[in-house]
Structures are given as C-alpha cells and as structure tokens.
Motif scaffolding. Structure first.
Motif, mmCIF file in Angstrom:
data_model
loop_
_atom_site.group_PDB
_atom_site.id
_atom_site.type_symbol
_atom_site.label_atom_id
_atom_site.label_comp_id
_atom_site.label_asym_id
_atom_site.label_seq_id
_atom_site.Cartn_x
_atom_site.Cartn_y
_atom_site.Cartn_z
ATOM 1 N N LYS A 45 87.779 46.532 28.615
ATOM 2 C CA LYS A 45 86.944 46.241 27.442
ATOM 3 C C LYS A 45 87.733 45.503 26.369
ATOM 4 O O LYS A 45 87.308 44.462 25.867
ATOM 5 C CB LYS A 45 86.394 47.548 26.846
ATOM 6 C CG LYS A 45 85.655 48.412 27.836
ATOM 7 C CD LYS A 45 85.081 49.643 27.171
ATOM 8 C CE LYS A 45 86.108 50.624 26.647
ATOM 9 N NZ LYS A 45 86.899 51.308 27.672
ATOM 10 N N THR A 46 88.906 46.068 26.029
ATOM 11 C CA THR A 46 89.727 45.429 25.000
ATOM 12 C C THR A 46 90.119 44.021 25.443
ATOM 13 O O THR A 46 90.134 43.086 24.641
ATOM 14 C CB THR A 46 90.989 46.274 24.726
ATOM 15 O OG1 THR A 46 90.579 47.547 24.260
ATOM 16 C CG2 THR A 46 91.877 45.623 23.697
ATOM 17 N N THR A 47 90.402 43.882 26.728
ATOM 18 C CA THR A 47 90.800 42.578 27.246
ATOM 19 C C THR A 47 89.698 41.541 27.022
ATOM 20 O O THR A 47 89.970 40.422 26.586
ATOM 21 C CB THR A 47 91.136 42.710 28.737
ATOM 22 O OG1 THR A 47 92.097 43.748 28.891
ATOM 23 C CG2 THR A 47 91.690 41.421 29.292
ATOM 24 N N PHE A 84 90.398 46.446 14.888
ATOM 25 C CA PHE A 84 91.238 46.955 15.969
ATOM 26 C C PHE A 84 90.944 48.417 16.280
ATOM 27 O O PHE A 84 90.458 49.168 15.446
ATOM 28 C CB PHE A 84 92.712 46.798 15.604
ATOM 29 C CG PHE A 84 93.170 45.379 15.668
ATOM 30 C CD1 PHE A 84 93.866 44.910 16.754
ATOM 31 C CD2 PHE A 84 92.879 44.500 14.644
ATOM 32 C CE1 PHE A 84 94.276 43.604 16.824
ATOM 33 C CE2 PHE A 84 93.280 43.188 14.702
ATOM 34 C CZ PHE A 84 93.980 42.732 15.800
ATOM 35 N N GLN A 85 91.308 48.787 17.491
ATOM 36 C CA GLN A 85 91.126 50.165 17.950
ATOM 37 C C GLN A 85 91.781 51.142 16.963
ATOM 38 O O GLN A 85 91.255 52.196 16.691
ATOM 39 C CB GLN A 85 91.744 50.302 19.345
ATOM 40 C CG GLN A 85 91.134 51.378 20.192
ATOM 41 C CD GLN A 85 91.366 51.153 21.687
ATOM 42 O OE1 GLN A 85 91.968 50.175 22.102
ATOM 43 N NE2 GLN A 85 90.870 52.056 22.503
ATOM 44 N N ASN A 86 92.949 50.750 16.431
ATOM 45 C CA ASN A 86 93.612 51.638 15.459
ATOM 46 C C ASN A 86 93.465 51.120 14.026
ATOM 47 O O ASN A 86 94.248 51.459 13.164
ATOM 48 C CB ASN A 86 95.084 51.806 15.818
ATOM 49 C CG ASN A 86 95.848 50.508 15.704
ATOM 50 O OD1 ASN A 86 95.252 49.463 15.463
ATOM 51 N ND2 ASN A 86 97.144 50.567 15.839
ATOM 52 N N LEU A 160 84.304 44.801 17.364
ATOM 53 C CA LEU A 160 84.767 46.147 17.013
ATOM 54 C C LEU A 160 85.282 46.852 18.261
ATOM 55 O O LEU A 160 84.542 47.059 19.212
ATOM 56 C CB LEU A 160 83.628 46.967 16.399
ATOM 57 C CG LEU A 160 82.914 46.355 15.190
ATOM 58 C CD1 LEU A 160 81.640 45.672 15.630
ATOM 59 C CD2 LEU A 160 82.608 47.412 14.152
ATOM 60 N N ASP A 161 86.564 47.222 18.223
ATOM 61 C CA ASP A 161 87.189 47.856 19.380
ATOM 62 C C ASP A 161 87.272 49.368 19.160
ATOM 63 O O ASP A 161 88.199 49.849 18.524
ATOM 64 C CB ASP A 161 88.583 47.268 19.596
ATOM 65 C CG ASP A 161 89.174 47.684 20.930
ATOM 66 O OD1 ASP A 161 88.572 48.537 21.603
ATOM 67 O OD2 ASP A 161 90.234 47.153 21.289
ATOM 68 N N GLU A 162 86.308 50.081 19.662
ATOM 69 C CA GLU A 162 86.252 51.546 19.532
ATOM 70 C C GLU A 162 86.648 52.019 18.150
ATOM 71 O O GLU A 162 87.522 52.873 18.007
ATOM 72 C CB GLU A 162 87.161 52.219 20.570
ATOM 73 C CG GLU A 162 86.831 51.805 21.972
ATOM 74 C CD GLU A 162 87.380 52.775 23.005
ATOM 75 O OE1 GLU A 162 87.425 53.979 22.717
ATOM 76 O OE2 GLU A 162 87.730 52.323 24.097
ATOM 77 N N PRO A 163 86.023 51.484 17.114
ATOM 78 C CA PRO A 163 86.519 51.818 15.774
ATOM 79 C C PRO A 163 86.245 53.264 15.375
ATOM 80 O O PRO A 163 86.840 53.755 14.441
ATOM 81 C CB PRO A 163 85.754 50.851 14.871
ATOM 82 C CG PRO A 163 84.509 50.552 15.610
ATOM 83 C CD PRO A 163 84.839 50.617 17.058
#
Ligand SMILES: Nc1ncnc2c1ncn2[C@@H]1O[C@H](COP(=O)(O)OP(=O)(O)OP(=O)(O)O)[C@@H](O)[C@H]1O
Ligand SMILES: [Mg+2]
Lengths: 370, 309
Positions: A45-47, A84-86, A160-163
């Motif tokens: 997913k992130t990729t 970002f995820q973080n 939005l990456d798993e925010p």
C-alpha cells in the motif's frame, strides 16, 4: 473550493530487485473521490502511495494525475500532498510554522503565513495551540496538524498513509468522521491507505483491496462486502464462514456446492465468477455470521446446516454464537439483540439457515490469514 | 531535586556494592583527576617564581605578576603590551576557530551521508576507513603530513609534474600543513557526534519537506541542521578546544615563524622552568576557550544539556 483531480494507475508494476511489490495495478480514481487502498500489512500500500506522490517511479506503467503522465516529476513537482504513516511533523517548529511550511518554501511573508495558519487552525479547531511544539500536542491534535499542513499546500490530491493507526479506538472513530467531513469541505481527491476494513468501508466512495502486491477488487464498500471478487477479499473484509468444496451443479446465477464437510449447499455465484465456473471446479462458499439464522424447524434443505452451540459472546447490539458444524467445522453466527429471550443455549443442536443470495460462491483461492 | 530521594533510588537500581563502587569511582575521577590538579595549577599561577628553597618562605605570597606579564610584557620592554605573546594567543584562537570551521564544512555532508543512507555495507566500510588511520599514533601522522606537504612531497611533486606550478609551494611555511594536520587530527570528533544525531532523524521528515516543495538547501537549513545542532555544537566544542590546546601538530607541522600558544606554555614549563608563568598562561587559554564556547553556544541557542547527546 478546488475541484478534485483524477488519478489513474495504468498497468503499474513496482519492483525492488527481484521482489515485486506491486504487480499490474490498474486503478482509476475519480476527481473529488475518497478512495481507499485496503490490505494487510506489507501488501504494498505504502509503495503505491509513494509512486503516486513521486518518491519512487514505477518500474513499468504510468501514473497519471489530472490526465497528465507524471513520469519524471519529483514529489515537489506533483500536485499531491502526503501525510506520512508516522505524520513526520517537524519537531523543532511550532505548530503554525509546521502548518505553513509549504508557504515558507514559496517565499510567502510571515504575515501571510500567520494568516493562513490561523485559517487552517480554525478549521481543525486548534486555534489556541499555534505556538506549541508538536511534542506538546496530543495524538489527535498532531493528527489534525498533519492534515492542516498537507492542506496548506493546496494539493489537488491528498495522500494519507494510515494516519489514524496510532490513535486509540474512540479517537480513531471520531477522526474518521472528521476526515470525511474535511474531504467534503475541500472537495479534493483523497487517497487513503489502511489495513482497517472498518475505516475503508465507512469513509470511502471506493475501495481497492490489495493482497501481496495484487489489487483483487476495486468497488464501492458495499459491493466489496456483499459481492467480493476473490476468496481473499471475502475472507479479509469483514468476517465470513467459509466452506470448501466442488461445484456440484450450476443453475443460472446460483450454484450447488458439494462441500467437504457439510453436504451440498446452495449459494449465489459472485459476479466476478459468473460464466467462468464449471461443474467440478474447486470452490469456496462464504456466508457471513449475520446472514445465518436459526431455522424454525429441523427439516433438511440446501440452505441449511446443522451445528452444535459451543459458546456465546455478548456484544451489546448483537451476540455471537460459536458453533461446531458437521465434522468439526467451526461456524460463527451473529444474532441481533432484540431484547427477547435467547434462542440458543450451550450444547444445544441447532439447524441454521441462510437465504441463498446472501451466500456467495467463488473459485477456491488464498484466504486472508487471521 | 531532593538528594535523599535520588540516593535510595540509585542504590536500589545499582545494588549496594556496585553503587558504592560507582560513587567512589566518579568521586575519584572528578575530584582527584580533574578538580584537584586544576586547582593546584590555579594556585601555582598566582605564586612568584621562586627557587625551591624559598618556597613556603616569607617571599612565597600570592601575586598576579604572571597574568600581568602576558598582557604587558616584561618591565622596560620596548612596547606597552606583550605584543609577541598576545599575538600568538589571538592567532592560536583564530586558527583553532578556522580549523573548527573547516572540519564542520568537511564533516557535515559526510555525516549526513553516513547517517541518512541506510545502505549497510558500503556505509560501514566508509566508517571503518575513517577510523583505521587513527590506529596510527599522532606523531607518526603528523610526520606523514610533513612528508606529504614537504618541498619534494607528494603534493608538490604532483603539482610540479602536471605543470600546475613552476616552483614548489612551501606548505609548511604557509601553515597549510599545520591547518590540514589539525583538521585531519580531529575530524572524527566532528563526524561522530553529528552522525549520531542525524542517524536518528526520521527520514520521513526530509521527505515531507521535499513533498512540500522544499529544495535541498532549505531542507538542510530548516530541518536537518536545527535537528543536528546538539551534535554540531558538541563536535565544534571538542575540535575547537583540542586544536587550541594541541601541541604535537604545531611542533611538527608549524612553520618556523609561527608559534602556537601551547608551545609558549610548554616553553615556560619546560625550558623556562617557570611553572607559575606556564600555569597562568595555560589558565588564560582555558578560560578564554570556555568563554568563546559558551558565548557561541548562547549565540546559537544551544543548551548545555544538548551537548551531552
Ligand atoms: N525500498 C524497498 N526495498 C525493498 N523492499 C521494499 C522497499 N520498500 C518496501 N519494500 C517491500 O515491499 C513490500 C510492501 O511494502 P509497503 O511498505 O508498501 O507495505 P504496506 O502495505 O504499506 O505495509 P504496512 O501496512 O505494514 O505499512 C514489503 O514486503 C516491503 O518489504
Ligand atoms: Mg505502509
């Protein structure tokens, strides 16, 4: 308000050495849509998101944003903003500086930046926090600052990456509504990544379900849930009872499946599999816990199974009944709590039934591991 | 903080035996190895230079003559101030600052590269290549530099043979060899603190800035450098202090006309046999260095606590 811009992935492959992280992704995301990629950890997913934002180029295929091929455009040249995820807030900048960093880059004056920061802070209801450092904020507040920072750049597409993954359940549910609300207000395209199917189903206009680099299905949430395209989707999204077997006979849109353990059962053929299944094929039948109910009598039928109650679990609005089917097959049934006397008891033998169009037959395939 | 609260806690964590040992070791380290010798030097610097029999006698009183000497020179000398010693003093400090800046400019990109590319193997080789030369002792390294920078040394040979220059350059006289030697001697003390901080910088922050359109220089200016500030300041402090206090490199690589302030101190202690004067000079150097470091830290808003990181 900005108009949303379409994003298209055309036959996108992404490889890291020999490892294929994404294979043959074809996705069309409409402008102004809230689109989710849903899949287990490590499925790519992130990729995909990095390929859309420009941090990596696909090994093959094209990423189109607003009808324009993005090849050769770096992340700073694309009309996208990534959360970002973080979160990746800048720890040494105050909240307002964080939010307006994209304006600082463009050389805006401090006065303009302040003004824009105030507007955005008001939108995320953090007007009194502008002078704080990110470390002095709560998880949910950081979250909102990250959203404001991304929106400040006035992107056409927000990624939005798993925010929400770092937040606790209550806050997560609250932020879901808030995100959806913000998306409606700004009207731009949101591409949202999550491994939480609840998030994907509640927020999105469309969902793409991914498995190990492959996109199995792209559809509205309800279609994903009710009419899964693969065994993986059926088992990954929501809960499902799965019965393995072979197709015994086909009848229009329905099939009889000779299950290994429970005899012959009838079910609807999933739309993705219609026309492609033949008698004798390995197949799987899925029936959701809430599609099962207790039959009024014990006569046998193709849409009935018998099972013995193992234990019950009370969940408030519903209670879950765990049963041992024939030959040790485990089943789960959800019954809505309507305030009446329970109809089942531990150790009791029950006949369960379902309506055939609430059960789907799919070609046998890989299941999501729990 | 309440000291009584710290100690029971401290003992509970470390046990009585280890706890006591650590306390004694730290006490010994701080008091016997740091405070006492420095205090006795301080004491020395305020005494007259007397022959041994008169020490402790009536003439052995406190005086500031050695400090006065550094500023005003010997009585009856030509000029009102001690131009020679003060000149060397200032030149030493300026040169030490110069060496620090050179090291910073060299090390920051390297430390950034080492810290941010997570490419395991190659990075490790690079770090090893940086460390191995330090197995060679300082004297040997300094003489090696003398050879490289000598009239018929490697650099002059190459420049002459390629026709870049017609006459060999006297790197030693121009102090280039000295600056190069000092910069090289302390380069690791600059790289590692910076590398340590930058390594812990979340790569996503850099990418986030890039995503928002920031060019590379702004990413460094606004994100990496502020983050690396504690490492940069502790690297700069060490390099500055050590090069201002270096002795071997200036002895070996310094040009004939240029003295390092430490060499003057050494002369007073050694051939001059005037310990009080040597002590006074050394203390002036120490205090000045501390003042410079503290004021730079204040100017760049670095907190003392950050240095330890
Ligand atoms: N730079 C890289 N080099 C090699 N492999 C990579 C690289 N980036 C990702 N991968 C691999 O690609 C796969 C997909 O990674 P990705 O980060 O896209 O997963 P994800 O779906 O976002 O997972 P999660 O939900 O855990 O964040 C993983 O197997 C990962 O190991
Ligand atoms: Mg991810």
């Amino acid at each position: 308000m900005k108009k949303g811009v379409a994003v298209n992935l055309e036959d996108v492959w992404i490889r890291f050495g020999d490892f294929v992280a994404v294979r043959e992704a074809n996705v069309n995301i409409n402008g102004g849509e809230f689109f989710s990629f849903l899949g287990p950890s490590g499925c790519g997913k992130t990729t995909i998101l990095r390929a859309v934002s420009g941090f990596l180029e696909p090994s093959q295929g094209r990423v189109m944003i607003g009808g324009k091929d993005m090849v050769g455009f770096g992340p700073n040249k694309r009309p996208t903003a990534l959360i970002f995820q973080n979160l990746a807030l800048f720890p040494l900048m105050k909240v307002w500086e964080n939010i307006t960093f994209s304006l600082e880059v463009k050389g805006a004056s401090k006065k303009d930046r302040r003004k824009r920061a105030d507007e955005l802070l008001e939108m995320i209801a953090l007007s009194d926090q502008s002078e704080k450092l990110p470390s002095e904020l709560s998880g949910g507040q950081k979250q909102r600052v990250a959203i404001a920072r991304a929106l400040c750049a006035q992107p056409d597409v927000l990624l939005l990456d798993e925010p929400l993954s770092a937040l606790d359940l209550k806050l997560r549910q609250h932020m879901r509504t808030e995100l959806r609300e913000i998306q409606r207000r700004v009207g731009i395209t949101f591409i949202y990544i999550t491994h939480d199917q609840g998030e994907a189903l509640t927020m999105s206009d469309s969902v793409a379900v991914m498995r190990a680099g492959i996109i199995d299905q792209v559809a509205e949430g309800q279609a994903i849930y009710d009419d899964p395209a693969t065994a993986f989707v059926a088992s990954f999204v929501g809960e499902n009872n799965v019965m393995r077997g072979k197709i015994a006979s086909l009848d229009g849109k329905q099939a009889l499946i000779a299950t290994n353990r429970t005899g012959e059962l009838i079910a609807r053929i999933a739309s993705s599999a219609q026309g492609s299944m033949k008698v004798g094929d390995d197949a799987m039948m899925f029936v959701r816990p809430e599609a099962l109910r207790i039959a009024k009598d014990t006569s046998e039928a193709k849409n009935r199974l018998s099972a013995k109650v193992r234990h019950e679990e009370f969940e408030g609005q519903s209670y879950n009944v765990f049963l041992d089917g024939d030959a040790g097959k485990e089943l789960k049934m959800s019954l809505i709590n309507v305030g009446q006397q329970r109809e089942s008891a531990q150790g009791q033998n029950l006949t369960l039934e379902y309506s055939p169009d609430q059960a789907v037959v799919l070609p046998a395939g890989e299941l999501a591991s729990e | 903080m309440d000291i009584r609260k710290i100690f029971p806690d401290y003992y509970r964590r470390n046990g009585t035996g280890l706890g006591t040992f650590l306390l004694i070791a730290v006490f010994f380290w701080v008091v016997v190895l740091i405070i006492l010798p420095q205090l006795s030097m301080l004491d020395f610097s305020f005494r007259h230079h007397l022959p041994p029999p008169e020490m402790g006698g009536p003439k052995d009183t406190y005086t500031i003559e050695h400090y006065k000497y550094l500023v005003f020179g010997a009585k009856g000398a030509g000029s009102a101030y001690n131009v020679v010693d003060l000149g060397v003093f200032v030149r030493t400090l300026v040169a030490a600052i110069f060496v620090t800046i050179v090291d910073l400019i060299l090390c920051y990109p390297l430390a950034y590269y080492l810290g941010q590319t997570k490419g395991g193997g190659f990075t490790r080789v690079l770090v090893l290549l940086l460390i191995i030369p330090y197995w060679v002792n300082e004297i040997l390294r300094a003489f090696a530099f003398r050879i490289i920078f000598g009239d018929s040394g490697l650099i002059n040979e190459v420049l002459l043979n390629t026709g870049t220059i017609a006459q060999p350059i006297d790197f030693i006289r121009a102090n280039i060899a000295l600056y190069a030697g000092l910069s090289y001697a302390y380069i690791l003390l600059m790289i590692f603190p910076i590398y340590n901080v930058i390594e812990s910088l979340d790569r996503n922050q850099i990418e986030a800035a890039r995503d928002m359109g920031a060019p590379w220089w702004r990413i460094h200016w606004r994100i990496v450098i502020p983050y690396a500030k504690p490492g940069i300041s502790s690297g700069c402090t060490m390099v500055f202090m050590l090069s201002a206090g270096a002795l071997a490199a200036p002895q070996i690589l310094g040009g004939p006309s240029s003295l390092w302030f430490t060499q003057i101190i050494y002369q007073w202690f050694n051939s001059g046999g005037n310990w009080p004067r040597g002590a006074a000079f050394a203390i002036v150097l120490l205090v000045t260095c501390i003042i410079i470091v503290l004021s730079l830290m204040r100017a760049f808003k670095v907190k003392m606590g950050d240095i330890g990181k």
